[in-house]
Design a protein around this motif. Structure first.
Motif, short mmCIF file in Angstrom:
data_model
loop_
_atom_site.label_atom_id
_atom_site.label_comp_id
_atom_site.label_asym_id
_atom_site.label_seq_id
_atom_site.Cartn_x
_atom_site.Cartn_y
_atom_site.Cartn_z
N ASP A 25 -88.58 79.52 4.66
CA ASP A 25 -87.27 79.48 4.02
C ASP A 25 -87.11 78.25 3.13
O ASP A 25 -86.11 78.13 2.41
CB ASP A 25 -86.15 79.46 5.08
CG ASP A 25 -86.08 80.74 5.86
OD1 ASP A 25 -86.46 81.80 5.32
OD2 ASP A 25 -85.64 80.69 7.03
N ASP A 26 -88.07 77.34 3.17
CA ASP A 26 -87.96 76.07 2.46
C ASP A 26 -88.59 76.07 1.08
O ASP A 26 -88.70 75.02 0.44
CB ASP A 26 -88.55 74.93 3.30
CG ASP A 26 -87.70 74.63 4.52
OD1 ASP A 26 -86.47 74.80 4.45
OD2 ASP A 26 -88.28 74.24 5.54
N PHE A 27 -89.03 77.22 0.62
CA PHE A 27 -89.53 77.34 -0.75
C PHE A 27 -89.30 78.77 -1.22
O PHE A 27 -89.26 79.70 -0.42
CB PHE A 27 -91.02 76.95 -0.87
CG PHE A 27 -91.95 77.80 -0.06
CD1 PHE A 27 -92.57 78.91 -0.61
CD2 PHE A 27 -92.21 77.50 1.27
CE1 PHE A 27 -93.42 79.71 0.13
CE2 PHE A 27 -93.07 78.28 2.03
CZ PHE A 27 -93.68 79.39 1.46
N TYR A 42 -91.93 72.20 7.47
CA TYR A 42 -91.23 73.14 6.58
C TYR A 42 -91.37 74.55 7.15
O TYR A 42 -92.22 74.79 7.99
CB TYR A 42 -91.83 73.12 5.17
CG TYR A 42 -91.59 71.83 4.42
CD1 TYR A 42 -90.49 71.70 3.58
CD2 TYR A 42 -92.45 70.75 4.57
CE1 TYR A 42 -90.25 70.51 2.90
CE2 TYR A 42 -92.22 69.56 3.91
CZ TYR A 42 -91.12 69.44 3.07
OH TYR A 42 -90.88 68.27 2.41
N THR A 43 -90.54 75.48 6.65
CA THR A 43 -90.64 76.89 7.02
C THR A 43 -90.76 77.72 5.74
O THR A 43 -90.64 77.18 4.63
CB THR A 43 -89.40 77.37 7.80
OG1 THR A 43 -88.29 77.47 6.91
CG2 THR A 43 -89.07 76.44 8.96
N ARG A 101 -82.55 76.11 -0.12
CA ARG A 101 -81.33 76.09 0.71
C ARG A 101 -80.11 76.37 -0.15
O ARG A 101 -79.19 77.08 0.27
CB ARG A 101 -81.20 74.76 1.45
CG ARG A 101 -82.28 74.51 2.47
CD ARG A 101 -82.22 75.50 3.57
NE ARG A 101 -83.41 75.40 4.42
CZ ARG A 101 -83.61 76.10 5.48
NH1 ARG A 101 -82.73 77.00 5.85
NH2 ARG A 101 -84.72 75.97 6.18
N ASN A 121 -88.08 71.41 -3.37
CA ASN A 121 -88.12 72.86 -3.21
C ASN A 121 -87.26 73.30 -2.03
O ASN A 121 -86.63 74.35 -2.08
CB ASN A 121 -89.56 73.35 -3.05
CG ASN A 121 -90.31 73.31 -4.35
OD1 ASN A 121 -89.71 73.26 -5.43
ND2 ASN A 121 -91.63 73.32 -4.28
N ARG A 122 -87.25 72.48 -0.96
CA ARG A 122 -86.40 72.81 0.20
C ARG A 122 -84.94 72.82 -0.22
O ARG A 122 -84.20 73.75 0.10
CB ARG A 122 -86.62 71.80 1.32
CG ARG A 122 -85.64 72.02 2.49
CD ARG A 122 -85.80 70.96 3.55
NE ARG A 122 -86.90 71.36 4.41
CZ ARG A 122 -87.61 70.52 5.16
NH1 ARG A 122 -87.37 69.23 5.12
NH2 ARG A 122 -88.57 70.97 5.93
N ARG A 141 -80.40 72.34 11.81
CA ARG A 141 -81.85 72.07 11.93
C ARG A 141 -82.11 71.59 13.31
O ARG A 141 -81.61 70.77 13.90
CB ARG A 141 -82.31 71.02 10.94
CG ARG A 141 -82.59 71.61 9.60
CD ARG A 141 -84.01 72.10 9.55
NE ARG A 141 -84.18 72.79 8.30
CZ ARG A 141 -85.17 73.57 8.05
NH1 ARG A 141 -86.09 73.77 8.92
NH2 ARG A 141 -85.28 74.17 6.91
N ALA A 190 -89.44 68.24 -0.61
CA ALA A 190 -88.00 68.10 -0.37
C ALA A 190 -87.20 68.77 -1.49
O ALA A 190 -86.15 69.39 -1.23
CB ALA A 190 -87.63 66.63 -0.25
N ASN A 195 -90.19 79.87 12.95
CA ASN A 195 -89.77 78.70 12.17
C ASN A 195 -90.03 77.41 12.94
O ASN A 195 -90.42 76.40 12.34
CB ASN A 195 -88.30 78.81 11.76
CG ASN A 195 -88.10 79.80 10.64
OD1 ASN A 195 -89.02 80.13 9.90
ND2 ASN A 195 -86.89 80.31 10.52
N LEU A 247 -94.48 72.59 -0.53
CA LEU A 247 -93.72 72.07 0.60
C LEU A 247 -93.20 70.67 0.25
O LEU A 247 -93.75 69.66 0.64
CB LEU A 247 -94.60 72.05 1.86
CG LEU A 247 -95.21 73.40 2.25
CD1 LEU A 247 -96.03 73.26 3.52
CD2 LEU A 247 -94.14 74.47 2.39
#
Length: 143
Positions: free
Chosen positions: A55-57, A52-53, A123, A118-119, A143, A116, A43, A114
């Motif tokens: 996990d962010d989408f 981004y990772t 989350r 979708n993040r 973070r 904000a 990550n 990627l």
């Protein structure tokens, strides 16, 4: 006189960002390494390159065709795909151990996932999943 291609470009060498992760994989060949440690380092590499990772989408944002393509992806095709999108998946010893995960990130970037928004949605889904578990009263995200 030979001509030099006019469309040359420099690839982002992922290995330059993944030195610590590569060392962890090398250590794991000699003794056990915690999977969470490898995940955190993966990550960190993704954050350094893309911000981004994985996990962010949500995986659901990729099409059925994208999933099928990823499921059949091999090292040779991954290397070509990455290069076509400006990335190098090779270090001094060969293919990076996490090449498949990097291809996920490259594909997500290419598909415009990627973001904000979708993040935040990803989350929220993770938090909802944890809060649904018994005996969980809160989720702390760092973070």
């Amino acid at each position: 006189m030979s001509t030099i291609a006019s469309h040359q470009f420099a690839l982002t060498r992922i290995a330059d960002f993944a030195r610590s992760l590569s060392r962890l994989h090398q250590m794991s060949r000699r003794h056990p390494v915690d999977d969470d440690q490898i995940d955190r380092e993966f990550n960190a590499v993704c954050m350094s390159i893309w911000g981004y990772t994985t996990d962010d989408f949500s995986d659901d944002l990729l099409s059925i065709e994208d999933h099928a393509w990823l499921d059949t992806l091999d090292e040779a095709h991954a290397r070509i795909f990455a290069a076509e999108h400006g990335y190098d998946l090779v270090d001094d010893t060969g293919m990076l151990a996490d090449w498949w995960g990097y291809c996920w990130m490259i594909l997500a970037e290419n598909r415009g996932l990627l973001t904000a928004e979708n993040r935040a949605a990803a989350r929220a889904a993770i938090e909802e999943k944890y809060l649904a578990a018994p005996n969980v009263i809160g989720v702390i995200v760092g973070r």
